[in-house]
Design a protein around this motif. Sequence first.
Motif, PDB file in Angstrom:
ATOM      1  N   HIS A 100      -4.081   5.320   5.742  1.00  0.00           N
ATOM      2  CA  HIS A 100      -5.512   4.975   5.516  1.00  0.00           C
ATOM      3  C   HIS A 100      -6.233   5.070   6.755  1.00  0.00           C
ATOM      4  CE1 HIS A 100      -8.878   2.501   4.319  1.00  0.00           C
ATOM      5  NE2 HIS A 100      -8.697   3.173   3.095  1.00  0.00           N
ATOM      6  N   HIS A 101      -5.770   4.343   7.954  1.00  0.00           N
ATOM      7  CA  HIS A 101      -6.468   4.173   8.925  1.00  0.00           C
ATOM      8  C   HIS A 101      -6.575   5.295   9.917  1.00  0.00           C
ATOM      9  CE1 HIS A 101      -2.587   2.895  10.066  1.00  0.00           C
ATOM     10  NE2 HIS A 101      -2.596   3.470  11.209  1.00  0.00           N
ATOM     11  N   THR A 133      -6.197 -18.786  11.125  1.00  0.00           N
ATOM     12  CA  THR A 133      -6.066 -17.963  12.311  1.00  0.00           C
ATOM     13  C   THR A 133      -4.805 -17.211  12.000  1.00  0.00           C
ATOM     14  OG1 THR A 133      -4.942 -19.792  13.603  1.00  0.00           O
ATOM     15  CG2 THR A 133      -7.032 -19.513  13.889  1.00  0.00           C
ATOM     16  N   VAL A 134      -4.454 -16.017  12.735  1.00  0.00           N
ATOM     17  CA  VAL A 134      -3.311 -15.104  12.700  1.00  0.00           C
ATOM     18  C   VAL A 134      -3.026 -14.352  14.129  1.00  0.00           C
ATOM     19  CG1 VAL A 134      -4.429 -13.291  11.773  1.00  0.00           C
ATOM     20  CG2 VAL A 134      -2.188 -13.249  11.484  1.00  0.00           C
ATOM     21  N   GLU A 135      -1.830 -14.323  14.395  1.00  0.00           N
ATOM     22  CA  GLU A 135      -1.682 -13.706  15.619  1.00  0.00           C
ATOM     23  C   GLU A 135      -0.950 -12.270  15.372  1.00  0.00           C
ATOM     24  OE1 GLU A 135       1.484 -16.144  17.644  1.00  0.00           O
ATOM     25  OE2 GLU A 135      -0.034 -17.291  18.669  1.00  0.00           O
ATOM     26  N   LEU A 136      -1.505 -11.355  16.085  1.00  0.00           N
ATOM     27  CA  LEU A 136      -1.044  -9.861  15.760  1.00  0.00           C
ATOM     28  C   LEU A 136      -0.829  -9.189  17.319  1.00  0.00           C
ATOM     29  CD1 LEU A 136      -3.908  -8.772  13.313  1.00  0.00           C
ATOM     30  CD2 LEU A 136      -1.431  -9.411  12.807  1.00  0.00           C
ATOM     31  N   ALA A 153     -10.430   1.000  15.013  1.00  0.00           N
ATOM     32  CA  ALA A 153     -10.654   1.746  13.757  1.00  0.00           C
ATOM     33  C   ALA A 153      -9.784   0.794  12.841  1.00  0.00           C
ATOM     34  CB  ALA A 153     -10.232   3.178  13.784  1.00  0.00           C
ATOM     35  N   LEU A 154      -8.750   0.562  13.124  1.00  0.00           N
ATOM     36  CA  LEU A 154      -7.869  -0.267  12.420  1.00  0.00           C
ATOM     37  C   LEU A 154      -8.436  -1.559  11.879  1.00  0.00           C
ATOM     38  CD1 LEU A 154      -5.292  -0.788  10.724  1.00  0.00           C
ATOM     39  CD2 LEU A 154      -4.116  -1.385  12.949  1.00  0.00           C
ATOM     40  N   LEU A 155      -9.103  -2.470  13.163  1.00  0.00           N
ATOM     41  CA  LEU A 155      -9.624  -3.698  12.950  1.00  0.00           C
ATOM     42  C   LEU A 155     -10.853  -3.453  11.996  1.00  0.00           C
ATOM     43  CD1 LEU A 155      -9.261  -5.093  16.707  1.00  0.00           C
ATOM     44  CD2 LEU A 155      -8.181  -5.688  14.524  1.00  0.00           C
ATOM     45  N   GLN A 156     -11.817  -2.545  12.287  1.00  0.00           N
ATOM     46  CA  GLN A 156     -12.926  -2.462  11.407  1.00  0.00           C
ATOM     47  C   GLN A 156     -12.210  -1.963  10.057  1.00  0.00           C
ATOM     48  OE1 GLN A 156     -15.123   1.068  12.808  1.00  0.00           O
ATOM     49  NE2 GLN A 156     -15.536   0.082  14.778  1.00  0.00           N
ATOM     50  N   LEU A 184     -13.522 -11.248   1.385  1.00  0.00           N
ATOM     51  CA  LEU A 184     -13.325 -10.306   2.499  1.00  0.00           C
ATOM     52  C   LEU A 184     -12.589 -11.101   3.935  1.00  0.00           C
ATOM     53  CD1 LEU A 184     -16.459  -8.482   2.516  1.00  0.00           C
ATOM     54  CD2 LEU A 184     -14.502  -7.515   1.893  1.00  0.00           C
ATOM     55  N   MET A 185     -11.745 -10.496   4.345  1.00  0.00           N
ATOM     56  CA  MET A 185     -11.109 -10.981   5.450  1.00  0.00           C
ATOM     57  C   MET A 185     -12.067 -11.211   6.872  1.00  0.00           C
ATOM     58  SD  MET A 185      -7.573  -9.577   7.261  1.00  0.00           S
ATOM     59  CE  MET A 185      -6.663  -9.464   5.758  1.00  0.00           C
ATOM     60  N   ARG A 186     -12.920 -10.194   6.946  1.00  0.00           N
ATOM     61  CA  ARG A 186     -13.724 -10.179   8.252  1.00  0.00           C
ATOM     62  C   ARG A 186     -13.028 -10.809   9.283  1.00  0.00           C
ATOM     63  NH1 ARG A 186     -18.614  -9.453   6.178  1.00  0.00           N
ATOM     64  NH2 ARG A 186     -19.269  -9.910   3.939  1.00  0.00           N
ATOM     65  N   ILE A 187     -11.940  -9.939   9.749  1.00  0.00           N
ATOM     66  CA  ILE A 187     -11.303 -10.261  11.018  1.00  0.00           C
ATOM     67  C   ILE A 187     -12.113 -10.106  12.122  1.00  0.00           C
ATOM     68  CG2 ILE A 187     -10.170  -7.941  11.063  1.00  0.00           C
ATOM     69  CD1 ILE A 187      -7.620  -9.573  11.953  1.00  0.00           C
TER      70      ILE A 187
END
Length: 636
Positions: free
Chosen positions: A237-238, A551-554, A561-564, A575-578
């Motif tokens: 997808h990304h 909060t989440v650690e990645l 592009a992946l974050l968007q 929506l996650m809106r990370i």
Amino acid sequence: MSAPEQNAPETQAPLFSSLGLANPVLKAVSELGYESPSPIQAQSIPVLLAGKNLLGTAQTGTGKTAAFALPLLSTLDEKQRTPQILVLTPTRELAIQVAEAFKSYARHLKQFNVLPIYGGSDIRTQLKGLQRGAQVIVGTPGRVLDHLRRNSLDLRQLRALVLDEADEMLRMGFIDDVETILAKTPPECQRALFSATMPAAIKRVANTYLGDAEQISIAAKTRTVERISQSYLGIKHHHKMDALTRILEVEEFDGMIIFVRTKSATTDIADKLEARGFSAAALNGDLTQALREKTIEKLKRNQLDIIVATDVAARGLDVERISHVINFDIPYDNESYVHRIGRTGRAGREGKAILFVTPKEQRLLRSIEKSTRQPITPMNLPTNAEVSGQRIEQFSRQLMKVISSEETAPFKKFLAEFSEQNELSVEDAAAALVWMAQKDRPLFPRQEALESSFSANRSERTDSPRKQRSERPERGERPERGERRERPQREDRPKREPKQALQGVDMVTYRIEVGHNDQIKPSNIVGAIANEADIESQYIGHIKLYDEFSTVELPAGMPDALLQHLQKVRVGAKLMRISPLDKNAVLPESDRPSREPSKRPAKKSYAKSNDRGNDGTRPVKKKKYGKLKQGGKKAD
């Protein structure tokens, strides 16, 4: 003349002149360049000219508009100023297209007026048009019903009613409005219904309002236009946007429609294409009707090359220069796919359709192939060499065009003097100029390798259980009962590679706008990120839930592009809106459930132990099929 040539006229398709159309209509058809009718036209025109009801089943792009417009115009009463023909369409675009077709076919009819009425346009203009009088009304069910309630539309002298794309009206929820309109038409009114499919609800409407209608069905081989070349690309997808850009650079297209599922995606992708140098625009239901018509007109006039659209916005769109259709998002139902690719290859023209398929969408791909009864061939992503070759060819054409002009003479002199003064060859100076000219769009790009999301040729996959079973030895080759099979030694067996842990991986803490108040759990967050970002759960670190957020650690270094993409992913219904967590942010105390990084639990030891608790007894153990014991004695 040979015998086959003598018999040829008997098998040729009829001409429009032999179908009994009125002379003014036939003259307009001839001026438009039409000679031989399509199968749906050849069968429908005589039935409608005879005043019979018609139930037609044919796919989009087969010429249904002329099939009902030409015969109904031939029986039109030019003296009657009230509506004689009503055509119902599912979308505004199709209503405009059908109205334009009626106008072109009736160019030689005196005092002819056709009026399209649909939502999204000024109703006052439509009211004035109805007051002036129009013989043909083309509209969407909702707006037609609105005029009927206002008593601004009079159907008492209606002679014919046509339902175009009836299955699409059913899918869009208009079937109740359609039945209400049908009930208000005169009993003697001629009725025709055209649909690509015939669901139960459409059959019920046909049985109720069309009676003993003549039924016409075009052969299933026209389910998808044979002139359309269909292929699919397996992609994550990304990686879709990068893949789309490479395809646009390599494919030679005239006009193109890119289909997506959501309105927001149309503007997002169109903006990205514009930023990458392509002439693109969005087409969705949120645009005003005037802006939508302006966008389509730009596409027709070569002022625009690419339209990014949703299914509803592009319904009924017929632009001759559309050579390619790209399904950026695969449709959830097979009929939508047929309608999408029908935007190209219309009326016998050739076209090309490309479908993007993610790993989780292979089932939808198989369903489309089964429904259309045509294979969709796999395609490979254009390589760097192919992209480079296309850019060099385009740059060479531009260069030759400039060289042929007479404006380069002073620059030749400058180049010669510059080379002499700096003791350079003309080739070195020219190479530097070429580099400067192409640095924003390199002729030799080094693009990231994008792996296919699944095997390019599904028929060659060898890891499927079915194929493994088919490769088992025949019964005669199996060892006899009692004969011991030779198994490979333990050291010869393939060793399973251990999973990498989070040790040594730099982690970044992100904030997501879903929390405990949204009724979510850490597992929901892990599932959403793992599925949408293709990140294994073991690389998702600590997760802490708060009331309004989490909060989440990645892993560090995630692509923008992946974050968007993750910003638009939903956890539950929100929506996650990370976004990266502010290092100076003060977090509230959290007593909510949290998740530790994935670790393999240590093996439990059931060996006897001399360790005793504070009370001098050994820990309580659970023995298989036994009872709880304490201190080696049966518990009471």
